[in-house]
Design a protein around this motif. Structure first.
Motif, PDB file in Angstrom:
ATOM      1  N   PRO A  53      40.222  38.052  -3.718  1.00  0.00           N
ATOM      2  CA  PRO A  53      39.543  37.626  -2.211  1.00  0.00           C
ATOM      3  C   PRO A  53      38.182  37.446  -2.482  1.00  0.00           C
TER       4      PRO A  53
ATOM      5  N   SER B 115      47.651  43.172   5.202  1.00  0.00           N
ATOM      6  CA  SER B 115      46.933  42.729   6.487  1.00  0.00           C
ATOM      7  C   SER B 115      45.603  42.365   6.071  1.00  0.00           C
ATOM      8  N   ARG B 116      44.948  41.795   6.650  1.00  0.00           N
ATOM      9  CA  ARG B 116      43.489  41.181   6.474  1.00  0.00           C
ATOM     10  C   ARG B 116      42.528  42.217   6.489  1.00  0.00           C
ATOM     11  N   ASP B 117      42.696  43.373   7.458  1.00  0.00           N
ATOM     12  CA  ASP B 117      41.672  44.341   7.285  1.00  0.00           C
ATOM     13  C   ASP B 117      42.036  45.589   6.005  1.00  0.00           C
ATOM     14  N   GLY B 118      43.240  45.214   5.463  1.00  0.00           N
ATOM     15  CA  GLY B 118      43.467  46.175   4.316  1.00  0.00           C
ATOM     16  C   GLY B 118      44.270  47.591   4.874  1.00  0.00           C
TER      17      GLY B 118
ATOM     18  N   PRO C 109      42.377  43.157   0.303  1.00  0.00           N
ATOM     19  CA  PRO C 109      41.424  42.418   1.025  1.00  0.00           C
ATOM     20  C   PRO C 109      39.897  42.547   0.265  1.00  0.00           C
ATOM     21  N   ASP C 110      39.650  43.859  -0.094  1.00  0.00           N
ATOM     22  CA  ASP C 110      38.323  44.219  -0.401  1.00  0.00           C
ATOM     23  C   ASP C 110      38.422  44.042  -2.200  1.00  0.00           C
ATOM     24  N   SER C 111      39.317  43.476  -2.875  1.00  0.00           N
ATOM     25  CA  SER C 111      39.390  43.033  -4.341  1.00  0.00           C
ATOM     26  C   SER C 111      39.293  44.331  -5.095  1.00  0.00           C
TER      27      SER C 111
END
Length: 739
Positions: free
Chosen positions: A316, A431-434, A366-368
């Motif tokens: 991401p 999910s986008r928020d992880g 999402p935070d890679s």
């Protein structure tokens, strides 16, 4: 105390009544299941889209429809039911989603407007009208365009308006021609179940008309929307993506949308090559760039590896591309590793160096900071995670599954990989928020459903729970038995795993006949998973014990165990199968060893043919799409790399090994009644292999029958054909084994 006893009695009575109301699993039950596909969480974290395939046995059709389920909890609902709809993909803003439908002009990309408050579709629009059809869609990260796949004529490469017209013209010419002959100039002229007919799969990108774009494209480069013609991003005489049997996409956008990374094989002789590579190409090239100019901007980032590299996925933050890779050229069953490519330095790192298991589908947090992936492990497909990249050598979480819904602290491990959930899972997304991980899950007793688990706390992990239950009503009516595992000492003194399934209403005091199932691959495996083609529960349902062995060559037990089958097709695997059945007979007193039938497909069909010439312990055999003559199989198959690896060369360079393990040379030993099954469109194992075997059996006077499908390939997929297959196979076993 009296009330407690009464409650226990009522509970026992209720459970007994429920059990009595259930019936043995049937083919019709299996066709009634909805076949759930991968979860697609919405950008706002409120919804999950998925497609589910409905089977209409009477109409002989399979039709996908799109469903949605709220993440916060609630009942799933079908939101596109008035047309076929597959592969839903959210727009970046979550206000609409794309899907594939054949409602008009063949397979095309459609867009649905979505009401995020009610979870319903407001309107649907067809986006593409491509003569060579379109599927495999992906939104550009900014929502201004759409990537898709189309099967085109490479000689039509050129400017967009010319290319589309050229493809349409050539399709019409082929349709109207009185001559159906084809001329081949190189190998791979056919593959799996279809002839190539001079066409290649290519990736196209099309800008979205302003009403569909999100938001309206007012600040784009001047040459971005010159005309609404799809642009070919992968011109040339190569397939992009190459053929693959489902799984993760083999192409992806970079997070900023400026380039794509895709998989393709550019070797001169594709029929002998497994050398898939990863290529990157910028998306915003000039509107009038020629195919040569596009190719000049394309870069192969894995050219240093002559084995397979595929399924790229950008981190991401845009720093890395993760992908799966093998290291031995020409070997399709080498270990799949999880690799990391540094986009700035070009450095590559193996993230699963210390994991002697195959890596399957994967996804980024999402935070890679980490990657979640599935792997094969002793009949299961657990979910794992690995930190990326600086923390690779630090300790990571390893936990065992516990009670559903339970959160707990977990011990640490230093093996580089953490195991999160030990089930049979696939199709991961976050999910986008992880905070939530979504995936499909199955077992021997239930088909795919969507699961979710909280992964926000790296030290405490919540067990997965069902998000969907679209098959609950059918499952509540059928009786199925759990999978039982056993271990024994097989070839080379190695521990080998076997499985057993009992029939419904099992009585331990009775003797039961056996269906002895042999898996294909050969680098495949039996496990606690669901199948719509070779389903152990369905084989057991009419009063049989099912026994299955993961012989040498099976996946999930380490690469050394897999490699043991190379050049030894009828050796260690045959020994494992016989010893495994011996063990089951000795340790399960309800098995009637005088009433056993062996059944197998693909490599399992080969092994059934090998068994036919090497033992008379079975009362019958069912062999489906199996090799009979190793030399003729080499000359009629398409993926030559497979045969040439397994038998260490060609029949001209290593004829001795081909003949050593060829079932046809042991035909004088054939005595067991045999059902032969084969499909005309099977180009992996040509139908001539089935015809040769049936001819041999008939001439030898061995009781035999052949089930021939003119419209099926390696698998029997059409519902009514499948119904006939199951009836013919079960009738054959019943005839010779007796019930």
């Amino acid at each position: 105390m009296r009330n407690l006893l009464l409650a226990v009695f009522v509970l026992a009575y209720s459970s007994s009544a429920v059990a009595q109301n259930k019936h043995p699993f049937s083919f019709e039950d299996m066709m009634a299941f909805k076949r759930v596909e991968e979860p697609v969480p919405s950008p706002d974290g409120k919804w999950v889209l998925f497609a589910a395939v409905d089977v209409d046995l009477k109409a002989n059709t399979k039709t996908p429809h799109v469903w949605v389920v709220p993440i916060a909890g609630g009942k799933e609902q079908e939101i596109i039911s008035d047309q076929d709809a597959d592969r839903p993909r959210w727009a970046p803003d979550g206000k609409r989603f794309a899907f594939v439908s054949t409602k008009e002009s063949g397979s095309q990309i459609w867009i649905a407007d979505f009401d995020g408050k009610t979870g319903t579709v407001i309107a649907k629009h067809r986006l593409t009208n491509f003569a060579t059809e379109a599927d495999g869609e992906l939104w550009t990260p900014n929502g201004y365009g759409m990537l898709f796949v189309s099967n085109v004529y490479p000689e039509c490469d050129g400017l967009p308006e010319q290319e589309e017209a050229c493809n349409a013209r050539k399709l019409e010419e082929a349709k109207n021609s009185k001559v159906s002959a084809q001329i081949f100039a190189h190998l791979f002229y056919r593959h799996w179940n279809a002839y190539k007919e001079g066409r290649r799969s290519h990736l196209f990108m099309t800008p979205l008309p302003i009403p569909f774009a999100t938001p309206e494209p007012t600040a784009l480069p001047a040459d971005y929307l010159p005309k609404l013609f799809p642009r070919d991003l992968t011109p040339g005489d190569h397939d992009v993506p190459p053929f693959h049997l489902g799984g993760q996409d083999m192409y992806i956008f970079s997070p900023d949308g400026t380039e794509i990374c895709y998989t393709s094989n550019h070797d001169e002789v594709e029929a002998t090559s497994t050398n898939n590579d990863l290529f990157i190409v910028p998306v915003y090239f000039g509107a009038n760039d020629s195919p040569a100019q596009v190719l000049a901007q394309t870069k192969n980032i894995t050219a240093d590896n002559r084995a397979a590299d595929e399924t790229p996925l950008y981190s991401p933050d845009g720093k890395y591309i993760a992908y799966r890779a093998q290291t031995r050229p020409g070997y399709e069953s080498d270990r799949w590793r999880l690799m990391l490519y540094d986009r700035k330095t070009g450095e590559k790192k193996n993230l699963t160096e210390n994991l002697d298991r195959w890596v399957g589908t994967f996804t980024w947090a999402p935070d890679s900071s980490r990657i979640y992936f599935v792997r094969e492990e002793e009949g299961k497909s657990p979910v794992s995670r690995v930190p990326v990249p600086e923390g690779f050598f630090s300790t990571v979480v390893t936990i065992e599954s516990g009670s559903p819904g339970r959160k707990r602290s977990v011990p640490l491990s230093t093996n580089g990989v953490g195991v999160l959930f030990r089930g049979f899972y696939d199709d991961l997304s976050v999910s986008r928020d992880g905070k939530n991980l979504f995936f499909t899950g199955m077992s021997l007793q239930h088909p795919n459903e969507i699961f979710e688990a909280s992964v926000s706390d790296l030290q405490k992990v919540e067990e997965p729970h069902h998000v969907t239950g679209v098959n609950d009503s059918v499952l509540s009516q059928v009786s199925m038995s759990p999978l039982e595992s056993f271990w024994f000492t097989g070839a080379h003194g190695d521990k080998v795993q076997g499985f057993l399934v009992k029939p419904p209403n099992f009585d331990p005091n009775k003797k039961y006949p056996v269906k002895f199932l042999i898996h294909g691959g050969p680098q495949g495996a039996w496990g606690d998973d669901w199948s719509y083609r070779w389903n152990p529960e369905l084989f057991a349902a009419n009063g049989y014990v099912v026994v299955m062995i993961n012989f040498h060559g099976s996946t999930g037990y380490g690469q050394k165990f897999i490699d043991a089958i190379n050049g030894d097709w009828g050796g260690a695997p045959f020994e494992d199968l016989m010893k495994g059945l011996d063990y089951a007979e000795q340790h399960y007193g309800f098995i009637d060893k005088d009433r056993e039938c062996a059944l197998g497909a693909s490599y399992g069909g080969y092994m059934a043919n090998w068994i036919l010439g090497h033992t008379n312990r079975f009362k019958c055999i069912v062999t489906h799409d199996g090799t009979f003559n190793n030399e003729s199989d080499w000359g009629t198959t398409e993926e030559l790399w497979f045969n040439e690896w397994e038998f260490k060369g060609t029949p001209y360079t290593n004829r001795e090994l081909y003949r050593k393990w060829s079932p046809h040379l042991f035909a004088t030993n054939f005595k067991t009644p045999t059902l032969v099954v084969h499909g005309q469109l099977d180009y992996r194992l040509d139908v001539s292999e089935g015809f040769q075997l049936f001819t041999t059996l008939q001439r030898l006077g061995v009781p035999s029958k052949m089930l021939y499908f003119p419209d099926e390939g390696h698998w029997v997929l059409k519902p009514q054909n499948s119904q006939l297959w199951h009836k013919t196979v079960n009738d054959w076993v019943d005839q010779w084994v007796g019930k």
